[in-house]
Motif scaffolding. Sequence first.
Motif, short mmCIF file in Angstrom:
data_model
loop_
_atom_site.label_atom_id
_atom_site.label_comp_id
_atom_site.label_asym_id
_atom_site.label_seq_id
_atom_site.Cartn_x
_atom_site.Cartn_y
_atom_site.Cartn_z
N LYS A 171 -6.99 41.90 -19.17
CA LYS A 171 -6.30 42.71 -20.19
C LYS A 171 -7.27 43.55 -21.03
CE LYS A 171 -2.28 41.15 -19.00
NZ LYS A 171 -1.34 42.04 -18.27
N VAL A 172 -8.54 43.56 -20.66
CA VAL A 172 -9.54 44.31 -21.43
C VAL A 172 -10.06 45.46 -20.59
CG1 VAL A 172 -11.70 44.20 -22.72
CG2 VAL A 172 -10.19 42.20 -22.65
N GLU A 173 -9.91 46.67 -21.10
CA GLU A 173 -10.40 47.87 -20.42
C GLU A 173 -11.91 48.01 -20.60
OE1 GLU A 173 -10.09 51.12 -18.03
OE2 GLU A 173 -8.35 49.96 -18.67
N SER A 174 -12.34 47.95 -21.84
CA SER A 174 -13.76 48.04 -22.19
C SER A 174 -13.99 47.16 -23.41
CB SER A 174 -14.17 49.48 -22.50
OG SER A 174 -13.92 50.33 -21.41
N LEU A 175 -15.21 46.66 -23.52
CA LEU A 175 -15.55 45.74 -24.60
C LEU A 175 -16.84 46.20 -25.27
CD1 LEU A 175 -14.90 42.96 -25.96
CD2 LEU A 175 -16.31 41.89 -24.19
N LYS A 231 2.24 44.99 -28.37
CA LYS A 231 2.97 45.90 -29.27
C LYS A 231 2.52 47.34 -29.08
CE LYS A 231 4.52 42.88 -33.00
NZ LYS A 231 5.87 43.48 -33.15
N LEU A 232 1.27 47.54 -28.71
CA LEU A 232 0.77 48.90 -28.47
C LEU A 232 1.13 49.40 -27.08
CD1 LEU A 232 -2.78 48.65 -30.12
CD2 LEU A 232 -0.74 49.78 -31.04
N GLY A 233 1.74 48.54 -26.28
CA GLY A 233 2.22 48.94 -24.96
C GLY A 233 1.12 49.22 -23.96
N GLN A 234 0.01 48.50 -24.09
CA GLN A 234 -1.14 48.74 -23.21
C GLN A 234 -1.29 47.63 -22.17
OE1 GLN A 234 -3.16 51.69 -23.59
NE2 GLN A 234 -1.30 52.06 -24.78
N GLU A 235 -1.44 48.02 -20.91
CA GLU A 235 -1.73 47.04 -19.87
C GLU A 235 -3.11 46.43 -20.09
OE1 GLU A 235 -1.20 44.52 -16.79
OE2 GLU A 235 0.29 45.85 -17.69
N LYS A 236 -4.04 47.31 -20.49
CA LYS A 236 -5.39 46.87 -20.86
C LYS A 236 -5.77 47.56 -22.16
CE LYS A 236 -7.33 45.94 -16.26
NZ LYS A 236 -8.51 46.18 -15.38
N ILE A 237 -6.62 46.91 -22.94
CA ILE A 237 -6.97 47.47 -24.24
C ILE A 237 -8.48 47.55 -24.41
CG2 ILE A 237 -6.98 45.25 -25.47
CD1 ILE A 237 -5.54 46.83 -27.79
N ILE A 238 -8.92 48.52 -25.20
CA ILE A 238 -10.33 48.65 -25.55
C ILE A 238 -10.56 47.89 -26.85
CG2 ILE A 238 -12.18 50.25 -26.17
CD1 ILE A 238 -10.68 52.41 -24.58
N LEU A 239 -11.54 47.00 -26.85
CA LEU A 239 -11.85 46.19 -28.03
C LEU A 239 -13.24 46.52 -28.54
CD1 LEU A 239 -10.62 42.64 -26.88
CD2 LEU A 239 -9.36 44.34 -28.22
N VAL A 240 -13.35 46.65 -29.85
CA VAL A 240 -14.65 46.82 -30.51
C VAL A 240 -14.74 45.75 -31.59
CG1 VAL A 240 -16.17 48.33 -31.81
CG2 VAL A 240 -14.64 49.31 -30.08
N GLY A 241 -15.63 44.79 -31.40
CA GLY A 241 -15.77 43.70 -32.36
C GLY A 241 -17.13 43.72 -33.02
N HIS A 242 -17.12 43.54 -34.33
CA HIS A 242 -18.37 43.56 -35.10
C HIS A 242 -18.67 42.17 -35.67
CE1 HIS A 242 -20.31 44.27 -39.24
NE2 HIS A 242 -21.28 44.41 -38.35
#
Length: 353
Positions: free
Chosen positions: A183-187, A155-166
């Motif tokens: 599909k993950v740019e940075s984690l 939905k955000l139109g990203q080929e890869k996404i940055i994820l921050v999980g706590h």
Amino acid sequence: MKKKILIISVVVLSVLGVGGYFAYQMMMEPMYLPKDLTTKKEYKNLLATVNKVDKENYFELNDGISLFYEKQGFGDTPVLIIHGGPAIPYEKPWNGFDSLLNDYTFYYYHQRGSGKSTRPFDKFETTNFYSNAITLNHTLGIPAQIADIEQIRRKLGQEKIILVGHSFGGFLASMYAIEFPDKVESLVLVTPAEVIKLPSDGDGLYGAVQKRLPENLHAEYSVYIESLFDFGNLFEKSEQDLVNETLKFIKYFEVATNQKNESNPESIGGWMPQALYLGMGAKHDYSEYLKQIKAPTLVIYGTDDIIEQNSVQLYLDFIPNVTFESISGSHFMFYDNPLVFGKTISKFLDKQN
């Protein structure tokens, strides 16, 4: 912790009896294994294309699921914040990101089954453990939570996404990075939950709280823990009953940490944690799967956290391209040491770019 799991297992088996053997097995063995979402037909609908138009502050998904979110920042690059708990969304955006807000937009979404997002269940019509557990796992469990992250990425139109999980969100972020490594740019994993392997080698959250409680509360807390993990009457409970159990734990957590919890009781999810616990089972080891994560990864630990540093060791041992940073702060370091926390993430993201 291993002894505690064994005690819980005996209690559960005695409650369920011989007729509940299969239910007991479901609680011990994981219903979900990494890669199940993308390989098993039973989860295919969770990844089906969504053609619904989003409403303001809501991602609209299939099967009547709406995910509430708040935004922070004005940048072109989205960053998805995955909250912990499980099922306890943040009441406000994190502090410390001021220098990043022109380049990034941070999305704080409420996971399905919590906060202002859809809660599919109040109380189950039957107490059939087997069928209800399968329904819970499919609707609110790990596969559904990971699929939601994937749907948000689309939905955000990203080929890869940055994820921050706590905390538990860090565990979910790592599971997504295993299912969708390209599909993950940075984690970024902020004190990710010690549930990669169960029983864990450390105390875990519940054991850490018990260690710090005053002696006069130990017996009371032990009774609470046994009740919390007594799944024999789980499906006689309602969403609010389960929320109330979490609220009891928060009180113990506040005493153990001498720190006021900022959570809004109305935001806490009830059935979602149960779905996650049942999906993982009491015995699993996901460690080897972490090797499949391709994205550069940052693990952050707060030196004043109630949970010991060795709780994140499996993430450090098995994720290939991982960096570790420890900073002063509690489990909620983004609130009590926001400047250093923000700079740590900023430095990591700048390096990747």
